[in-house]
Motif scaffolding. Sequence first.
Motif, PDB file in Angstrom:
ATOM      1  N   TYR A  53     -25.546 -61.940 -16.314  1.00  0.00           N
ATOM      2  CA  TYR A  53     -26.349 -62.604 -17.333  1.00  0.00           C
ATOM      3  C   TYR A  53     -26.853 -61.618 -18.375  1.00  0.00           C
ATOM      4  O   TYR A  53     -27.185 -60.474 -18.046  1.00  0.00           O
ATOM      5  N   ALA A  54     -26.961 -62.101 -19.598  1.00  0.00           N
ATOM      6  CA  ALA A  54     -27.751 -61.434 -20.629  1.00  0.00           C
ATOM      7  C   ALA A  54     -29.122 -62.095 -20.575  1.00  0.00           C
ATOM      8  O   ALA A  54     -29.233 -63.325 -20.594  1.00  0.00           O
ATOM      9  N   VAL A  55     -30.149 -61.264 -20.477  1.00  0.00           N
ATOM     10  CA  VAL A  55     -31.521 -61.740 -20.423  1.00  0.00           C
ATOM     11  C   VAL A  55     -32.182 -61.312 -21.735  1.00  0.00           C
ATOM     12  O   VAL A  55     -32.292 -60.121 -22.022  1.00  0.00           O
ATOM     13  N   PHE A  56     -32.583 -62.297 -22.527  1.00  0.00           N
ATOM     14  CA  PHE A  56     -33.244 -62.040 -23.800  1.00  0.00           C
ATOM     15  C   PHE A  56     -34.735 -62.294 -23.618  1.00  0.00           C
ATOM     16  O   PHE A  56     -35.144 -63.419 -23.345  1.00  0.00           O
ATOM     17  N   LEU A  57     -35.540 -61.238 -23.741  1.00  0.00           N
ATOM     18  CA  LEU A  57     -36.983 -61.377 -23.632  1.00  0.00           C
ATOM     19  C   LEU A  57     -37.538 -61.646 -25.023  1.00  0.00           C
ATOM     20  O   LEU A  57     -37.182 -60.968 -25.985  1.00  0.00           O
ATOM     21  N   ARG A  58     -38.423 -62.621 -25.113  1.00  0.00           N
ATOM     22  CA  ARG A  58     -38.968 -63.039 -26.399  1.00  0.00           C
ATOM     23  C   ARG A  58     -40.244 -62.289 -26.740  1.00  0.00           C
ATOM     24  O   ARG A  58     -41.185 -62.281 -25.963  1.00  0.00           O
ATOM     25  N   GLY A  59     -40.259 -61.633 -27.896  1.00  0.00           N
ATOM     26  CA  GLY A  59     -41.483 -61.104 -28.457  1.00  0.00           C
ATOM     27  C   GLY A  59     -42.067 -59.870 -27.795  1.00  0.00           C
ATOM     28  O   GLY A  59     -43.281 -59.714 -27.795  1.00  0.00           O
ATOM     29  N   ILE A  60     -41.229 -59.001 -27.244  1.00  0.00           N
ATOM     30  CA  ILE A  60     -41.780 -57.750 -26.719  1.00  0.00           C
ATOM     31  C   ILE A  60     -41.418 -56.601 -27.648  1.00  0.00           C
ATOM     32  O   ILE A  60     -40.440 -56.660 -28.386  1.00  0.00           O
ATOM     33  N   ASN A  61     -42.252 -55.576 -27.617  1.00  0.00           N
ATOM     34  CA  ASN A  61     -42.021 -54.333 -28.355  1.00  0.00           C
ATOM     35  C   ASN A  61     -41.859 -54.539 -29.860  1.00  0.00           C
ATOM     36  O   ASN A  61     -41.148 -53.790 -30.519  1.00  0.00           O
ATOM     37  N   LEU A  62     -42.538 -55.540 -30.401  1.00  0.00           N
ATOM     38  CA  LEU A  62     -42.474 -55.786 -31.843  1.00  0.00           C
ATOM     39  C   LEU A  62     -43.620 -55.129 -32.584  1.00  0.00           C
ATOM     40  O   LEU A  62     -43.553 -54.919 -33.774  1.00  0.00           O
ATOM     41  N   ASN A  97     -33.489 -56.584 -24.339  1.00  0.00           N
ATOM     42  CA  ASN A  97     -32.129 -57.011 -24.026  1.00  0.00           C
ATOM     43  C   ASN A  97     -31.732 -56.390 -22.698  1.00  0.00           C
ATOM     44  O   ASN A  97     -31.671 -55.169 -22.575  1.00  0.00           O
ATOM     45  N   VAL A  98     -31.470 -57.233 -21.714  1.00  0.00           N
ATOM     46  CA  VAL A  98     -31.117 -56.754 -20.380  1.00  0.00           C
ATOM     47  C   VAL A  98     -29.880 -57.505 -19.913  1.00  0.00           C
ATOM     48  O   VAL A  98     -29.702 -58.685 -20.218  1.00  0.00           O
ATOM     49  N   VAL A  99     -29.033 -56.815 -19.169  1.00  0.00           N
ATOM     50  CA  VAL A  99     -27.941 -57.479 -18.461  1.00  0.00           C
ATOM     51  C   VAL A  99     -28.124 -57.192 -16.983  1.00  0.00           C
ATOM     52  O   VAL A  99     -28.610 -56.115 -16.601  1.00  0.00           O
TER      53      VAL A  99
END
Length: 180
Positions: free
Chosen positions: A7-16, A47-49
Amino acid sequence: MRELVRYAVFLRGINLGKARRVAMADLRRLLTEEGYDNVASLLQSGNVVLDTDRPPAELGTSIEQAIEKRFGFAVGVILRSRDELARVVAKNPLLDVADDGSKYVVSFLARPLDMSIEDELAGAELGADRYAVDGTEMYIWCPGGLRDSPLMKTLGRMKGGPPSTVRNWNTVEKLLAMMQ
């Protein structure tokens, strides 16, 4: 035992900004401790796999809970399997106009757009910007850049749309390569 899925794991709104900071090494360590295999990250923007045998609904919730417990704030998670991400790249509906991967983005949606949002977009003045919607992906081409994009400004004003997260085309292709 079920088969492992990448899986590609898309985290929303971190490190912005200064808040909601997560070091990718810490995130990789957490996800490995949570039992995921072959955990890798790309860039600092969430972005994590990884490999897992958990079903997608359980996977997203599990990752959200682990991040909140460890780092102290809620982070939305959007997932795409390797096959789903490969389909996103293969589809590439704006290939004929999008010639700069930093100005071409994919908005990964938690669910398809409501018809009211699609109707509002259809009536908006978008200048040279272009978009295409395909299920739970919205492909967005902003030849003048994202910051001054009429389309991105229109999307930013809209309320009630599905949770989403945006990645530029260069990042999408790198993530897919990491998943091979």
